[in-house]
Enzyme design. Sequence first.
Site, mmCIF file in Angstrom:
data_model
loop_
_atom_site.group_PDB
_atom_site.id
_atom_site.type_symbol
_atom_site.label_atom_id
_atom_site.label_comp_id
_atom_site.label_asym_id
_atom_site.label_seq_id
_atom_site.Cartn_x
_atom_site.Cartn_y
_atom_site.Cartn_z
ATOM 1 N N GLY A 13 0.765 -1.421 0.069
ATOM 2 C CA GLY A 13 0.047 -0.246 -0.041
ATOM 3 C C GLY A 13 0.781 1.521 -0.115
ATOM 4 O O GLY A 13 2.579 1.042 0.232
ATOM 5 N N ASP A 34 0.169 -8.567 1.876
ATOM 6 C CA ASP A 34 -0.283 -7.888 1.652
ATOM 7 C C ASP A 34 -1.329 -8.835 0.273
ATOM 8 O O ASP A 34 -0.942 -9.527 -0.736
ATOM 9 C CB ASP A 34 -0.004 -6.367 0.363
ATOM 10 C CG ASP A 34 -0.809 -5.838 0.731
ATOM 11 O OD1 ASP A 34 -1.678 -5.781 -0.381
ATOM 12 O OD2 ASP A 34 0.067 -4.595 0.437
ATOM 13 N N ASP A 61 -4.175 -13.266 2.728
ATOM 14 C CA ASP A 61 -4.975 -12.076 3.821
ATOM 15 C C ASP A 61 -4.833 -11.816 5.340
ATOM 16 O O ASP A 61 -4.567 -13.560 5.424
ATOM 17 C CB ASP A 61 -6.397 -12.537 3.391
ATOM 18 C CG ASP A 61 -7.094 -11.382 3.913
ATOM 19 O OD1 ASP A 61 -7.148 -11.162 5.149
ATOM 20 O OD2 ASP A 61 -8.625 -11.685 3.153
ATOM 21 N N LEU A 66 -1.761 -17.026 10.156
ATOM 22 C CA LEU A 66 -0.071 -16.465 9.828
ATOM 23 C C LEU A 66 1.861 -17.166 9.891
ATOM 24 O O LEU A 66 1.969 -17.026 9.196
ATOM 25 C CB LEU A 66 -0.377 -14.816 10.006
ATOM 26 C CG LEU A 66 -0.812 -13.768 9.043
ATOM 27 C CD1 LEU A 66 -0.561 -12.741 9.411
ATOM 28 C CD2 LEU A 66 -0.025 -14.240 7.717
ATOM 29 N N SER A 81 -5.168 -3.298 6.197
ATOM 30 C CA SER A 81 -6.675 -2.478 6.430
ATOM 31 C C SER A 81 -6.894 -1.953 5.374
ATOM 32 O O SER A 81 -6.246 -0.731 4.859
ATOM 33 C CB SER A 81 -6.482 -1.895 7.768
ATOM 34 O OG SER A 81 -7.749 -1.346 8.223
ATOM 35 N N ARG A 112 4.755 -15.206 18.820
ATOM 36 C CA ARG A 112 6.465 -16.085 18.519
ATOM 37 C C ARG A 112 7.656 -15.614 18.487
ATOM 38 O O ARG A 112 8.504 -16.704 18.577
ATOM 39 C CB ARG A 112 5.376 -16.959 17.264
ATOM 40 C CG ARG A 112 6.407 -18.070 16.389
ATOM 41 C CD ARG A 112 6.285 -18.640 14.734
ATOM 42 N NE ARG A 112 7.321 -17.403 14.144
ATOM 43 C CZ ARG A 112 6.797 -17.440 13.023
ATOM 44 N NH1 ARG A 112 6.212 -17.995 12.373
ATOM 45 N NH2 ARG A 112 7.618 -16.613 12.528
ATOM 46 N N ALA A 120 -0.473 0.109 13.249
ATOM 47 C CA ALA A 120 -0.946 1.123 12.644
ATOM 48 C C ALA A 120 -2.396 1.901 12.857
ATOM 49 O O ALA A 120 -3.633 1.508 12.143
ATOM 50 C CB ALA A 120 -0.338 1.349 11.411
ATOM 51 N N TYR A 151 -14.473 0.606 10.654
ATOM 52 C CA TYR A 151 -13.401 1.722 10.648
ATOM 53 C C TYR A 151 -13.054 1.561 12.002
ATOM 54 O O TYR A 151 -11.592 1.095 12.570
ATOM 55 C CB TYR A 151 -12.489 2.012 9.700
ATOM 56 C CG TYR A 151 -11.136 2.647 9.822
ATOM 57 C CD1 TYR A 151 -10.086 1.967 8.574
ATOM 58 C CD2 TYR A 151 -10.808 4.204 9.607
ATOM 59 C CE1 TYR A 151 -9.167 2.228 7.906
ATOM 60 C CE2 TYR A 151 -9.682 4.580 9.289
ATOM 61 C CZ TYR A 151 -8.579 3.579 9.239
ATOM 62 O OH TYR A 151 -7.572 3.764 9.116
ATOM 63 N N LYS A 155 -10.376 -0.011 14.199
ATOM 64 C CA LYS A 155 -8.902 0.496 14.708
ATOM 65 C C LYS A 155 -9.208 0.280 16.455
ATOM 66 O O LYS A 155 -7.785 0.358 17.707
ATOM 67 C CB LYS A 155 -8.572 1.204 14.062
ATOM 68 C CG LYS A 155 -8.798 1.270 13.069
ATOM 69 C CD LYS A 155 -7.453 0.556 12.314
ATOM 70 C CE LYS A 155 -6.772 0.713 11.091
ATOM 71 N NZ LYS A 155 -4.968 0.371 10.901
#
Length: 331
Positions: A13, A34, A61, A66, A81, A112, A120, A151, A155
Amino acid sequence: MGMKHALVTGGAGFIGFHLSRRLLMQGWRVTCVDDLSTGSVDNAQTLVSRYPNNYVWHNADIREDLCWLEERYEVVYNLASPASPMRYVDCPIKTIESNVVGVANVLEIAQRDSAILVQASTSEVYGDPTEHPQSERYWGNVNPVGQRSCYDEGKRAAEAMVSAYRHERGVEGRVVRIFNTYGPRMRLDDGRVVCSFIRNALDGVPLRIHGNGGQTRSFCYVDDTVRALVLAGDPVIDWPEVVNVGNPHEISIRRLAAEVLRLVGGAPDSVEYEPAPIADDPRRRCPDIRLAKEVLGWMPKVGLREGLVETLEYYMSCADVNWRKDANELE
Ligand code: NAD
Ligand code: UDP
């Protein structure tokens, strides 16, 4: 000692590109996650070709687990985001999930690896603020069921998740509340005000001002924001849990329009007023940055005019060709 390795989610981004480039220039390795939903493949490819050995991009995503990320990271930046109101109102479920589920997945990696987690966050956590300027101590004024809540509340919940992992699992989470940031590589179709105004001015069509344009924002040039993000990833720095990062130069949207028209060379009255398309548009926004100044020695250096010139030059350098091509296609 080996090279330092950062994970940057949302790295393809606008801010993620500039942050990744800065880290790479400082000798870091950077792994980007991303899904390109609002980012651009050109950002990722530019860094892959400039830093083939030190930069890698995974199209994934963060709402999904992950743990397939097998390398170890010293710092994890969570920027993934949707960020533009015009974009996130079209995908509210994804937006809230990216922030609530996504941040937990990213925090698992930070835990981990015993990495610093830089989150952010946003001035939107203050909603339509009743205190001015907004300091980190202000708790905000957010409509929990409004169009922006996916949003704003996402956040806020992400900050709460970072705090929860700090208290229960000892993860060093550092929250950066970013105020409106602009600069080169913000997508022209992103919908946010600076690029929308520049795009219309270059196209020679009126700038569209929402409401009466009396609402204010405080615009920070991306290099300044990135400098603060780099500090946030520095283990030597004693980061307060939450820090505002923005430029306290407050300006009305009407004046911003005039400024853009002056720079691009459009007629000063080339504006149209329309009702705000998204509800609960914050009326005033300006960061109190005393904490960043006093504790981190950080403050913005680039003024609005200078930053707008840089941004405009970038769009001219890539848009020139494309716009002529588009125009030709119409003929
Ligand atoms: P951007 O839209 O250019 O970048 C966001 C990136 O995240 C995009 O590349 C997008 O493809 C990616 N993404 C979105 N959802 C994802 C998901 N679920 N999984 C993986 N990738 C995903 O916006 P930006 O301005 O660069 O914003 C970056 C971060 O900074 C965001 O978290 C935003 O909320 C925050 N922020 C930005 C500003 C600003 O003014 N630019 C202000 C406050 C906060
Ligand atoms: N805005 C506008 N015209 C546009 C885009 C935005 O007048 O083409 C206004 C918007 O209503 C808001 C301000 O500019 O008051 C900043 O909007 P943006 O979407 O950039 O970010 P926000 O700060 O609202 O998240």
